[in-house]
Write a protein that holds these residues in place. Structure first.
Motif, short mmCIF file in Angstrom:
data_model
loop_
_atom_site.label_atom_id
_atom_site.label_comp_id
_atom_site.label_asym_id
_atom_site.label_seq_id
_atom_site.Cartn_x
_atom_site.Cartn_y
_atom_site.Cartn_z
N VAL A 1 22.80 -84.46 40.71
CA VAL A 1 23.59 -83.42 40.25
C VAL A 1 22.99 -82.70 38.95
O VAL A 1 22.93 -81.46 38.74
CB VAL A 1 25.10 -83.83 40.00
N VAL A 2 22.50 -83.62 38.08
CA VAL A 2 21.79 -83.03 36.84
C VAL A 2 20.56 -82.21 37.24
O VAL A 2 20.27 -81.24 36.42
CB VAL A 2 21.58 -84.22 35.79
N ALA A 3 19.84 -82.81 38.18
CA ALA A 3 18.51 -82.00 38.39
C ALA A 3 18.66 -80.60 38.95
O ALA A 3 17.83 -79.99 38.93
CB ALA A 3 17.90 -82.85 39.53
N ILE A 4 20.03 -80.19 39.58
CA ILE A 4 19.96 -78.71 39.99
C ILE A 4 20.09 -77.76 38.75
O ILE A 4 19.23 -76.81 38.83
CB ILE A 4 21.44 -78.82 40.61
N PRO A 5 20.81 -77.90 37.84
CA PRO A 5 20.62 -76.94 36.67
C PRO A 5 19.14 -76.98 35.93
O PRO A 5 18.66 -76.01 35.43
CB PRO A 5 21.81 -77.10 35.55
N GLN A 6 18.77 -78.28 35.76
CA GLN A 6 17.36 -78.43 35.25
C GLN A 6 16.25 -77.47 36.19
O GLN A 6 15.45 -77.15 35.67
CB GLN A 6 17.04 -80.15 35.41
N ALA A 7 16.41 -77.83 37.40
CA ALA A 7 15.65 -76.80 38.22
C ALA A 7 15.53 -75.59 38.07
O ALA A 7 14.45 -74.91 37.94
CB ALA A 7 15.75 -77.35 39.71
N TYR A 8 16.81 -74.98 37.93
CA TYR A 8 16.81 -73.55 37.63
C TYR A 8 16.43 -73.24 36.19
O TYR A 8 15.62 -72.22 36.02
CB TYR A 8 18.41 -72.99 37.42
N PHE A 9 16.68 -74.17 35.23
CA PHE A 9 15.85 -73.93 33.79
C PHE A 9 14.57 -73.87 33.90
O PHE A 9 13.79 -73.15 33.40
CB PHE A 9 16.72 -75.05 32.92
N LEU B 1 15.82 -91.18 46.85
CA LEU B 1 16.64 -90.40 45.92
C LEU B 1 15.92 -90.03 44.59
O LEU B 1 15.90 -88.99 44.08
CB LEU B 1 17.83 -90.88 45.75
N ASP B 2 15.28 -91.01 44.12
CA ASP B 2 14.53 -91.05 42.92
C ASP B 2 13.05 -89.99 43.22
O ASP B 2 12.86 -88.92 42.37
CB ASP B 2 13.79 -92.47 42.60
N ILE B 3 12.45 -89.81 44.44
CA ILE B 3 11.54 -89.38 44.86
C ILE B 3 11.98 -87.74 44.84
O ILE B 3 11.47 -86.70 44.39
CB ILE B 3 10.75 -89.56 45.81
N PHE B 4 13.10 -87.59 45.56
CA PHE B 4 13.72 -86.32 45.70
C PHE B 4 14.11 -85.54 44.16
O PHE B 4 13.79 -84.65 44.23
CB PHE B 4 15.00 -86.54 46.56
N VAL B 5 14.50 -86.31 43.33
CA VAL B 5 14.89 -85.99 42.29
C VAL B 5 13.97 -85.51 41.50
O VAL B 5 13.70 -84.30 40.74
CB VAL B 5 15.80 -86.84 41.27
N ILE B 6 12.65 -86.35 41.25
CA ILE B 6 11.44 -85.94 40.57
C ILE B 6 10.76 -84.44 41.34
O ILE B 6 10.45 -83.77 40.58
CB ILE B 6 10.29 -87.04 40.63
N THR B 7 10.71 -84.57 42.61
CA THR B 7 10.29 -83.53 43.25
C THR B 7 10.84 -82.06 43.28
O THR B 7 10.46 -81.10 43.48
CB THR B 7 9.83 -83.86 44.87
N THR C 1 12.47 -80.65 40.98
CA THR C 1 12.16 -79.69 39.73
C THR C 1 11.12 -78.97 40.04
O THR C 1 10.03 -79.80 40.37
CB THR C 1 12.56 -80.29 38.55
N PRO C 2 10.86 -77.66 39.55
CA PRO C 2 9.52 -77.17 39.76
C PRO C 2 8.51 -77.46 39.07
O PRO C 2 7.30 -77.16 39.49
CB PRO C 2 9.89 -75.52 39.47
N LYS C 3 8.54 -78.35 38.03
CA LYS C 3 7.39 -78.73 37.28
C LYS C 3 6.61 -80.05 37.67
O LYS C 3 5.75 -80.34 37.24
CB LYS C 3 7.80 -78.68 35.82
N THR C 4 7.54 -80.95 38.59
CA THR C 4 6.95 -82.18 38.99
C THR C 4 7.01 -82.05 40.30
O THR C 4 8.05 -81.79 41.30
CB THR C 4 7.81 -83.00 38.30
N ILE C 5 6.18 -82.93 41.04
CA ILE C 5 6.18 -83.57 42.44
C ILE C 5 5.70 -84.80 42.24
O ILE C 5 4.37 -85.18 41.59
CB ILE C 5 5.37 -82.64 43.31
N VAL D 1 2.77 -89.15 39.58
CA VAL D 1 3.60 -87.83 39.38
C VAL D 1 2.75 -86.56 38.95
O VAL D 1 2.09 -86.99 37.74
CB VAL D 1 4.77 -87.97 38.66
N HIS D 2 2.59 -85.50 39.57
CA HIS D 2 1.84 -84.39 39.04
C HIS D 2 2.79 -83.49 38.22
O HIS D 2 3.84 -83.18 38.82
CB HIS D 2 1.49 -83.54 40.31
N ARG D 3 2.37 -83.02 37.07
CA ARG D 3 3.32 -82.30 36.30
C ARG D 3 2.55 -81.04 35.79
O ARG D 3 1.33 -81.07 35.56
CB ARG D 3 3.45 -83.06 34.93
N VAL D 4 3.22 -79.99 35.69
CA VAL D 4 2.69 -78.62 35.20
C VAL D 4 3.28 -78.48 33.50
O VAL D 4 4.51 -78.64 33.58
CB VAL D 4 3.27 -77.61 36.09
#
Length: 129
Positions: A57-65, A96-102, A104-108, A120-123
């Motif tokens: 739930v927290v990852a959704i607004p974080q992804a938009y930001f 679910l951990d992998i889903f949350v990390i992936t 967001t647009p900056k991490t996979i 984890v790859h980060r931009v």
């Protein structure tokens, strides 16, 4: 309770993969969910599942930001880091951990290592020195 969460997770994945909520697909999804073999691991605690769902739930607004941040200020640097898997995670919680990390647009997540690490790859924004 954990068994119901595993069934719910499998059914959610089924509906996300098929993108079809017809009666026939619901019946097939329930059948597939119930017929998939169970993993013989110790059941995760309910608080771990609730914490994982809260992280989603927290990852959704974080992804938009992060998406807006990348559009406004492009990121040109990259970093690959290793993150420790939380102790005693079931396969569903690891997913679910992998889903949350992936999500967001900056991490996979590039790779899950069986010895308890995520690669984890980060931009990141370029830091001029």
């Amino acid at each position: 309770m954990i068994g119901y969460l595993n069934i719910l997770l499998r059914l959610t994945i089924w509906f996300l993969l098929t993108a079809d909520l017809s009666l026939a697909n619901i019946i097939i999804g329930v059948a597939v969910t119930l017929l998939l073999p169970r993993v013989a691991t110790s059941p995760g605690a309910i608080k771990d599942w609730l914490r994982a769902f809260w992280e989603v739930v927290v990852a959704i607004p974080q992804a938009y930001f992060e998406a807006l941040e990348i559009m406004v200020r492009p990121h040109s640097a990259e970093a690959i880091t290793m993150e420790r898997v939380k102790p005693q995670r079931t396969p569903g919680l690891i997913f679910l951990d992998i889903f949350v990390i992936t999500f967001t647009p900056k991490t996979i997540v590039l790779k899950y290592h069986e010895d308890g690490w995520y690669e984890v790859h980060r931009v990141t924004p370029r830091r001029d020195k």
